[in-house]
Design a protein around this motif. Structure first.
Motif, PDB file in Angstrom:
ATOM      1  N   UNK A 175     -99.733 -59.360 -29.235  1.00  0.00           N
ATOM      2  CA  UNK A 175    -100.934 -58.901 -28.520  1.00  0.00           C
ATOM      3  C   UNK A 175    -100.867 -57.390 -28.492  1.00  0.00           C
ATOM      4  N   UNK A 176    -101.735 -56.780 -29.273  1.00  0.00           N
ATOM      5  CA  UNK A 176    -101.588 -55.358 -29.573  1.00  0.00           C
ATOM      6  C   UNK A 176    -102.933 -54.677 -29.333  1.00  0.00           C
ATOM      7  N   UNK A 177    -103.364 -53.819 -30.221  1.00  0.00           N
ATOM      8  CA  UNK A 177    -104.607 -53.080 -30.045  1.00  0.00           C
ATOM      9  C   UNK A 177    -105.821 -54.016 -30.114  1.00  0.00           C
ATOM     10  N   UNK A 178    -106.902 -53.610 -29.446  1.00  0.00           N
ATOM     11  CA  UNK A 178    -108.100 -54.440 -29.392  1.00  0.00           C
ATOM     12  C   UNK A 178    -108.918 -54.279 -30.668  1.00  0.00           C
ATOM     13  N   UNK A 179    -109.164 -55.378 -31.384  1.00  0.00           N
ATOM     14  CA  UNK A 179    -109.881 -55.298 -32.652  1.00  0.00           C
ATOM     15  C   UNK A 179    -111.228 -54.602 -32.541  1.00  0.00           C
ATOM     16  N   UNK A 180    -111.505 -53.730 -33.494  1.00  0.00           N
ATOM     17  CA  UNK A 180    -112.741 -52.964 -33.630  1.00  0.00           C
ATOM     18  C   UNK A 180    -112.914 -51.893 -32.550  1.00  0.00           C
ATOM     19  N   UNK A 181    -112.335 -52.069 -31.380  1.00  0.00           N
ATOM     20  CA  UNK A 181    -112.442 -51.034 -30.350  1.00  0.00           C
ATOM     21  C   UNK A 181    -111.459 -49.902 -30.626  1.00  0.00           C
ATOM     22  N   UNK A 182    -110.177 -50.217 -30.743  1.00  0.00           N
ATOM     23  CA  UNK A 182    -109.203 -49.182 -31.095  1.00  0.00           C
ATOM     24  C   UNK A 182    -109.434 -48.782 -32.545  1.00  0.00           C
ATOM     25  N   UNK A 183    -109.775 -47.527 -32.757  1.00  0.00           N
ATOM     26  CA  UNK A 183    -110.309 -47.064 -34.038  1.00  0.00           C
ATOM     27  C   UNK A 183    -109.397 -47.379 -35.223  1.00  0.00           C
ATOM     28  N   UNK A 184    -108.094 -47.242 -35.049  1.00  0.00           N
ATOM     29  CA  UNK A 184    -107.145 -47.449 -36.155  1.00  0.00           C
ATOM     30  C   UNK A 184    -106.504 -48.823 -36.123  1.00  0.00           C
ATOM     31  N   UNK A 185    -107.116 -49.793 -35.466  1.00  0.00           N
ATOM     32  CA  UNK A 185    -106.437 -51.055 -35.191  1.00  0.00           C
ATOM     33  C   UNK A 185    -105.927 -51.751 -36.440  1.00  0.00           C
ATOM     34  N   UNK A 186    -106.682 -51.715 -37.529  1.00  0.00           N
ATOM     35  CA  UNK A 186    -106.260 -52.450 -38.731  1.00  0.00           C
ATOM     36  C   UNK A 186    -105.001 -51.844 -39.349  1.00  0.00           C
ATOM     37  N   UNK A 187    -105.004 -50.517 -39.521  1.00  0.00           N
ATOM     38  CA  UNK A 187    -103.823 -49.874 -40.074  1.00  0.00           C
ATOM     39  C   UNK A 187    -102.637 -49.942 -39.142  1.00  0.00           C
ATOM     40  N   UNK A 188    -102.887 -49.837 -37.839  1.00  0.00           N
ATOM     41  CA  UNK A 188    -101.800 -49.928 -36.867  1.00  0.00           C
ATOM     42  C   UNK A 188    -101.190 -51.330 -36.859  1.00  0.00           C
ATOM     43  N   UNK A 189    -102.016 -52.349 -37.022  1.00  0.00           N
ATOM     44  CA  UNK A 189    -101.494 -53.717 -37.117  1.00  0.00           C
ATOM     45  C   UNK A 189    -100.581 -53.860 -38.341  1.00  0.00           C
ATOM     46  N   UNK A 190    -100.990 -53.287 -39.463  1.00  0.00           N
ATOM     47  CA  UNK A 190    -100.164 -53.377 -40.666  1.00  0.00           C
ATOM     48  C   UNK A 190     -98.782 -52.787 -40.423  1.00  0.00           C
ATOM     49  N   UNK A 191     -98.725 -51.649 -39.739  1.00  0.00           N
ATOM     50  CA  UNK A 191     -97.436 -50.997 -39.492  1.00  0.00           C
ATOM     51  C   UNK A 191     -96.587 -51.762 -38.482  1.00  0.00           C
ATOM     52  N   UNK A 192     -97.182 -52.216 -37.387  1.00  0.00           N
ATOM     53  CA  UNK A 192     -96.381 -52.910 -36.377  1.00  0.00           C
ATOM     54  C   UNK A 192     -95.887 -54.252 -36.903  1.00  0.00           C
ATOM     55  N   UNK A 193     -96.695 -54.934 -37.686  1.00  0.00           N
ATOM     56  CA  UNK A 193     -96.261 -56.208 -38.274  1.00  0.00           C
ATOM     57  C   UNK A 193     -95.169 -55.959 -39.304  1.00  0.00           C
ATOM     58  N   UNK A 194     -95.298 -54.897 -40.101  1.00  0.00           N
ATOM     59  CA  UNK A 194     -94.244 -54.538 -41.057  1.00  0.00           C
ATOM     60  C   UNK A 194     -92.908 -54.327 -40.341  1.00  0.00           C
ATOM     61  N   UNK A 195     -92.949 -53.618 -39.238  1.00  0.00           N
ATOM     62  CA  UNK A 195     -91.732 -53.352 -38.474  1.00  0.00           C
ATOM     63  C   UNK A 195     -91.140 -54.643 -37.921  1.00  0.00           C
ATOM     64  N   UNK A 196     -91.973 -55.451 -37.292  1.00  0.00           N
ATOM     65  CA  UNK A 196     -91.486 -56.681 -36.667  1.00  0.00           C
ATOM     66  C   UNK A 196     -90.864 -57.632 -37.678  1.00  0.00           C
ATOM     67  N   UNK A 197     -91.489 -57.779 -38.833  1.00  0.00           N
ATOM     68  CA  UNK A 197     -90.959 -58.694 -39.846  1.00  0.00           C
ATOM     69  C   UNK A 197     -89.672 -58.163 -40.463  1.00  0.00           C
ATOM     70  N   UNK A 198     -89.582 -56.841 -40.618  1.00  0.00           N
ATOM     71  CA  UNK A 198     -88.388 -56.260 -41.239  1.00  0.00           C
ATOM     72  C   UNK A 198     -87.174 -56.246 -40.326  1.00  0.00           C
ATOM     73  N   UNK A 199     -87.374 -56.421 -39.020  1.00  0.00           N
ATOM     74  CA  UNK A 199     -86.217 -56.461 -38.129  1.00  0.00           C
ATOM     75  C   UNK A 199     -85.812 -57.893 -37.780  1.00  0.00           C
ATOM     76  N   UNK A 200     -86.508 -58.880 -38.362  1.00  0.00           N
ATOM     77  CA  UNK A 200     -86.031 -60.248 -38.234  1.00  0.00           C
ATOM     78  C   UNK A 200     -86.927 -61.222 -37.506  1.00  0.00           C
ATOM     79  N   UNK A 201     -88.165 -60.841 -37.200  1.00  0.00           N
ATOM     80  CA  UNK A 201     -89.068 -61.742 -36.481  1.00  0.00           C
ATOM     81  C   UNK A 201     -90.073 -62.404 -37.407  1.00  0.00           C
ATOM     82  N   UNK A 202     -90.493 -63.599 -37.030  1.00  0.00           N
ATOM     83  CA  UNK A 202     -91.718 -64.187 -37.551  1.00  0.00           C
ATOM     84  C   UNK A 202     -92.824 -63.810 -36.568  1.00  0.00           C
TER      85      UNK A 202
END
Length: 449
Positions: A175-202
């Motif tokens: 549960x992260x940035x609010x879609x379409x409201x937070x201006x960079x939400x799509x790119x920010x999701x890509x980065x936070x998901x990249x981090x989470x998956x690379x440290x061992x989470x699904x």
């Protein structure tokens, strides 16, 4: 805690920095193969899209958003005689036209005020096997951030349903940035998901380009815990899931930007989850080496041009972005915060915690944040800020452009409305996004914009 009250003689807010609750329909748009159906007056959905999708980095929408949102367009006859048949006919048509995986009826002000039994209409189709829910998102209930939480809880209760099975260790709901409201939400999701998956989470990625759509929503009850990265949006969702599925949550109020913050974020997450840290520490080492390689190169520019660079800054925006950017610029870049204004009207129960974060930005650095909904009052407060003799830096929205011109300031648009920037997959968070943010700020100093 500084707080500006709206004039009691008038409830009008000038230059709003958010849409209304029915904007929660765009939460459905952000779900892969999600289809919103608006039960509101004519023009409501256009206004939501114009504010959140168009005049917000021109980020656009998917095929079910923008001008394609089906709406009842409640009129005078519907208000007098009821609009249930009109809504029923619209739902029937949308189900026939769209091959969606989830249909969300978002109810606006007029839809709620006339008292139609929308729940009964929607239930009829759900019992017939259609994946459809309804959400009471009347604009008088608050902003689109409130609408977002209402829609999410409606999907959980009416679509995801009950679950009594086992939890999967290492699987988290994000549960992260609010879609379409937070201006960079799509790119920010890509980065936070990249981090989470690379440290061992699904990760159950519920919104955006990496989401698996409704199949991931169905996996929500199986997650080990819920991760909320936000000062307040999403906390009520996590509490609802805790009650419904006996599922704990970790609330991290500050979005991590930069090496220090992101590394601390990862280690806090790993410790909470109780998973092996070997993989995460290897990832941290690799990312940190790259981060400081580029930062070292940047230091040569900084050493040469420091005398013409901004040293004081202000942020005007929603609580998530205002807190994250202020923390990063103060603690990691060494800029001085002079005016921080939060515009998204966070609920009272969260304000003291948010204010406390601003009082602890870095060692010896603190600021008293202001909570101002009215854009005109926010602009007036910003105009009174003392930036000293240097070039001011303002992170805000298009509404702050007049003040920025008056003060000969650099304006970086980071919040809606943002009509002078185009956003595709721009990211300003984590390891890689921090470097992009630095590039953007200091390009404006040498380029004049």
């Amino acid at each position: 805690m500084a707080e500006t009250k709206i004039n009691k003689k008038s409830s009008t807010i000038v230059h709003p920095h958010y849409a209304c609750a029915v904007g929660g329909a765009y939460t459905a748009v952000a779900i892969k193969n999600g289809v919103p159906i608006a039960n509101c007056g004519p023009g409501c959905m256009y206004k939501q899209y114009f504010f959140m999708g168009f005049e917000n980095g021109f980020q656009g929408s998917t095929s079910t958003g923008g001008g394609n949102v089906a709406s009842v367009n409640v009129g005078e006859n519907d208000i007098v005689f009821g609009g249930e048949k009109k809504l029923d006919d619209l739902i029937k048509s949308v189900l026939a036209i769209y091959n969606g995986e989830l249909f969300v009826v978002a109810i606006g002000c007029t839809g709620e005020l006339i008292g139609d039994d929308v729940g009964a209409i929607v239930k009829k189709y759900r019992e017939a096997g259609y994946p459809i829910v309804h959400a009471d998102t009347a604009g008088f209930k608050g902003s689109n951030l409130i609408g977002h939480e209402i829609v999410v809880e409606a999907i959980i209760d009416q679509f995801v349903g009950d679950y009594k099975g086992e939890k999967k260790k290492g699987l988290i709901n994000l549960w992260f940035e609010t879609p379409f409201f937070n201006t960079n939400w799509r790119g920010d999701y890509l980065e936070i998901v990249r981090i989470l998956k690379n440290v061992g989470f699904e990760v159950n990625v519920l919104f955006g380009p990496q989401s698996g759509g409704t199949k991931e929503w169905k996996e929500i009850p199986k997650a080990q815990f819920n991760l909320v990265i936000s000062p307040w949006v999403g906390v009520n969702i996590a509490k609802h899931l805790e009650k419904k599925y006996d599922q704990p949550y970790l609330h991290i109020p500050v979005i991590p930007i930069g090496e220090e913050a992101t590394t601390a974020f990862i280690r806090q997450l790993i410790e909470y989850a109780g998973i092996d840290a070997k993989k995460s520490e290897a990832f941290i080492a690799e990312e940190a080496e790259l981060y400081y390689y580029f930062l070292d190169s940047f230091s040569h520019f900084f050493a040469e041009y420091w005398y013409g660079l901004p040293s004081r800054f202000a942020v005007v925006g929603d609580s998530a972005y205002a807190l994250a950017y202020t923390k990063f610029l103060s603690d990691q870049i060494g800029l001085i915060p002079v005016k921080q204004i939060i515009t998204d009207n966070p609920p009272e129960q969260f304000r003291e915690k948010i204010s406390k974060e601003f009082r602890n930005l870095s060692e010896g650095v603190s600021v008293e944040v202001e909570y101002i909904e009215d854009g005109y009052l926010a602009e007036r407060s910003l105009s009174e800020a003392d930036f000293g003799s240097g070039v001011p830096l303002i992170l805000g929205s298009t509404w702050e452009s007049d003040v920025a011109r008056e003060k000969n300031a650099l304006l970086i648009e980071i919040d809606p409305p943002s009509s002078e920037t185009v956003v595709l997959n721009r990211c300003h968070i984590g390891y890689r996004g921090a470097l992009q943010l630095i590039e953007r700020i200091y390009t404006s100093t040498v380029g004049g914009k």
